[in-house]
Design a protein around this motif. Structure first.
Motif, PDB file in Angstrom:
ATOM      1  N   ALA A 105      -1.041  56.772-117.702  1.00  0.00           N
ATOM      2  CA  ALA A 105      -0.373  57.340-116.533  1.00  0.00           C
ATOM      3  C   ALA A 105      -0.021  56.355-115.428  1.00  0.00           C
ATOM      4  O   ALA A 105       0.848  56.652-114.603  1.00  0.00           O
ATOM      5  N   PHE A 106      -0.660  55.195-115.400  1.00  0.00           N
ATOM      6  CA  PHE A 106      -0.508  54.327-114.236  1.00  0.00           C
ATOM      7  C   PHE A 106      -0.134  52.900-114.647  1.00  0.00           C
ATOM      8  O   PHE A 106      -1.000  52.033-114.814  1.00  0.00           O
ATOM      9  N   TRP A 111      -1.952  44.514-116.956  1.00  0.00           N
ATOM     10  CA  TRP A 111      -1.995  43.115-116.549  1.00  0.00           C
ATOM     11  C   TRP A 111      -0.577  42.561-116.459  1.00  0.00           C
ATOM     12  O   TRP A 111       0.288  42.912-117.283  1.00  0.00           O
ATOM     13  N   PRO A 112      -0.304  41.663-115.516  1.00  0.00           N
ATOM     14  CA  PRO A 112       1.000  40.982-115.506  1.00  0.00           C
ATOM     15  C   PRO A 112       1.122  40.094-116.741  1.00  0.00           C
ATOM     16  O   PRO A 112       0.121  39.645-117.307  1.00  0.00           O
ATOM     17  N   LEU A 113       2.355  39.836-117.148  1.00  0.00           N
ATOM     18  CA  LEU A 113       2.590  39.119-118.400  1.00  0.00           C
ATOM     19  C   LEU A 113       1.920  37.748-118.420  1.00  0.00           C
ATOM     20  O   LEU A 113       1.345  37.343-119.439  1.00  0.00           O
ATOM     21  N   PHE A 114       1.956  37.018-117.301  1.00  0.00           N
ATOM     22  CA  PHE A 114       1.357  35.680-117.298  1.00  0.00           C
ATOM     23  C   PHE A 114      -0.142  35.748-117.575  1.00  0.00           C
ATOM     24  O   PHE A 114      -0.709  34.878-118.241  1.00  0.00           O
ATOM     25  N   LYS A 309     -13.473  47.969-117.838  1.00  0.00           N
ATOM     26  CA  LYS A 309     -13.131  47.918-119.257  1.00  0.00           C
ATOM     27  C   LYS A 309     -11.671  47.505-119.390  1.00  0.00           C
ATOM     28  O   LYS A 309     -10.809  48.030-118.681  1.00  0.00           O
ATOM     29  N   MET A 310     -11.396  46.574-120.289  1.00  0.00           N
ATOM     30  CA  MET A 310     -10.012  46.210-120.569  1.00  0.00           C
ATOM     31  C   MET A 310      -9.580  46.912-121.852  1.00  0.00           C
ATOM     32  O   MET A 310     -10.216  46.781-122.888  1.00  0.00           O
ATOM     33  N   ASP A 315      -6.409  47.571-117.037  1.00  0.00           N
ATOM     34  CA  ASP A 315      -7.719  47.674-116.406  1.00  0.00           C
ATOM     35  C   ASP A 315      -8.124  49.140-116.337  1.00  0.00           C
ATOM     36  O   ASP A 315      -7.428  49.959-115.730  1.00  0.00           O
ATOM     37  N   GLU A 316      -9.232  49.452-116.975  1.00  0.00           N
ATOM     38  CA  GLU A 316      -9.799  50.793-116.912  1.00  0.00           C
ATOM     39  C   GLU A 316     -11.194  50.698-116.300  1.00  0.00           C
ATOM     40  O   GLU A 316     -11.770  49.616-116.202  1.00  0.00           O
ATOM     41  N   LYS A 317     -11.725  51.835-115.897  1.00  0.00           N
ATOM     42  CA  LYS A 317     -13.086  51.857-115.373  1.00  0.00           C
ATOM     43  C   LYS A 317     -13.819  53.070-115.921  1.00  0.00           C
ATOM     44  O   LYS A 317     -13.322  54.196-115.844  1.00  0.00           O
ATOM     45  N   TYR A 318     -14.991  52.796-116.502  1.00  0.00           N
ATOM     46  CA  TYR A 318     -15.800  53.877-117.042  1.00  0.00           C
ATOM     47  C   TYR A 318     -16.149  54.886-115.948  1.00  0.00           C
ATOM     48  O   TYR A 318     -16.395  54.521-114.797  1.00  0.00           O
ATOM     49  N   CYS A 319     -16.150  56.156-116.345  1.00  0.00           N
ATOM     50  CA  CYS A 319     -16.488  57.282-115.458  1.00  0.00           C
ATOM     51  C   CYS A 319     -15.406  57.557-114.417  1.00  0.00           C
ATOM     52  O   CYS A 319     -15.576  58.428-113.562  1.00  0.00           O
TER      53      CYS A 319
END
Length: 420
Positions: A105-106, A111-114, A309-310, A315-319
């Motif tokens: 969704a976001f 991550w940016p390509l570089f 978490k990647m 970039d994700e984040k648990y919970c």
């Protein structure tokens, strides 16, 4: 139909929907994995398999008219064919199970390509990054956004994801429901007791801790866990076993080999601590995994302290944006140890210990070497699991959240489950 490791989740969903008329549309490759893992609940439902001569999009086009005769379609996991679902709005309610919300969704969380290129090793891999990871292509990112516009409801495995969604998604909102990745199933415990388990040692002085989940360096917290267990073993006369059932070599084989050497070193140097691990590349069967879990005493989360978490360079984040797999506590009626990034679920508060530092983790481990304390926690875990996380309360809440206006009608209607 895409690459997917959520076979167990599908089988569990089939069990939760056992009172409904369900048809599953999938591929022969997916069914082979279900069979290899010993999944059984899906067998009670009707299957339709993609023909070898069909492309995935042609298969979806062929079955569309049949799907639209159903009352609702559930997309248990959607990892491919974004363009088809973006361009085709189905004429029935569509429910999408979301495992990683930022990826879906976001787009700004990508991550940016570089940074992606800097993370990838090897010139050839850098040049073919969009073929290796097609989900990061701009067109696929855009198509996922369009897919979300074509679905009516989202299901999350973690209640923390609900607040995150409402805080970040721009209205109008989807209908939202929470369904744990797994749940308390008395059949699991009964099967293990009836058939026995090579992992079940019965009454023993050894306290068995288990760290479930696949082995990833980028998502996990092994260093802190191993250091803490080594130190705890020095401070007690009680023998401790630490179990890692996830295959070491399946996802990040070089890191898995490094862990194996570390496990072997610990086993040869610490008489009070023994580490058991899966040195293979394949996920263990359902029965074998259940045996490990059932014969253990305490579940240790491998979430990192910061909860990050990647996933596919998002970039994700648990919970928050992804689930932390707390439901194993309920499925196997075990107490748990979680890092401070875990957002406490009220129903589990009595059986979960939280740590923020290495010393706190050591103290918690030592606390569980007290057999009386451990027995008390396990009794509470079974009571809470039966009350809040068995099939009936989970489905009651799901229907209330998702289908409250159609509960009476939905009891006799037909569901379609897709395994994209």
């Amino acid at each position: 139909m895409g690459n997917d490791d959520h076979w167990i989740a599908l089988d569990n969903l089939c069990h939760l929907l056992s009172e409904f008329d369900v048809k599953i549309f999938t591929t022969i490759e997916y069914v082979k994995e279900l069979n290899r893992l010993g999944c059984k609940y899906y067998l009670k439902h009707e299957l339709e398999i993609k023909e070898d001569s069909e492309s995935k999009s042609n298969f979806l086009t062929r079955i569309r008219s049949e799907i639209e005769k159903s009352d609702v379609i559930m997309l248990e996991t959607l990892r491919t064919e974004f363009e088809w679902f973006a361009k085709n709005r189905l004429n029935i309610p569509v429910i999408l199970f979301v495992h990683c919300l930022n990826w879906w969704a976001f787009p700004k969380k990508r991550w940016p390509l570089f940074r992606i290129l800097r993370n990838i090793k090897g010139i050839r891999s850098k040049l073919t990054v969009f073929n290796l990871i097609p989900s990061i292509k701009g067109e696929n990112v855009l198509n996922r956004q369009r897919v979300l516009m074509n679905v009516d409801a989202l299901v999350f495995h973690d209640p923390g994801m609900v607040d995150y969604y409402y805080s970040n998604w721009t209205p109008p909102f989807h209908q939202i429901a929470v369904m744990p990745y797994t749940y308390y199933d008395p059949d699991v415990t009964l099967t293990i007791k009836n058939h026995g388990s090579d992992n079940n040692k019965g009454v023993t002085k050894t306290i068995r801790f288990i760290v479930p989940g696949s082995i990833y360096q980028s998502r996990r917290n092994y260093d802190l866990i191993l250091v803490a267990f080594e130190e705890a073993a020095k401070q007690t006369q009680v023998k401790i076993e630490l179990i890692f059932p996830g295959p070491l070599l399946r996802y990040e084989s070089n890191y898995g080999l490094t862990l194996k050497k570390r496990f072997d070193r610990i086993n040869s140097s610490n008489s009070n601590l023994m580490i058991h691990y899966n040195s293979g590349r394949e996920t263990t069967s359902t029965d074998e995994y259940n045996g490990y879990m059932q014969s253990s005493d305490v579940i240790v989360s491998q979430m990192p302290l910061n909860g990050k978490k990647m996933f596919k360079y998002y970039d994700e984040k648990y919970c928050e944006s992804t689930a932390c797999h707390y439901a194993d506590l309920a499925r196997f009626c075990k107490p748990g140890i979680f890092p401070g990034s875990f957002k406490m679920i009220p129903e589990l508060a009595q059986i979960v210990d939280i740590y923020y530092t290495e010393s706190e983790l050591i103290a918690i481990i030592l606390k569980y070497t007290n057999r009386e304390f451990l027995t008390n926690r396990k009794s509470k875990a079974e009571r809470l699991s039966r009350k809040y996380f068995s099939k009936e309360p989970i489905m009651r809440l799901f229907l209330k959240q998702m289908l409250s206006e159609q509960v009476n009608r939905i009891e006799t209607t037909k569901h379609v489950v897709g395994t994209e």
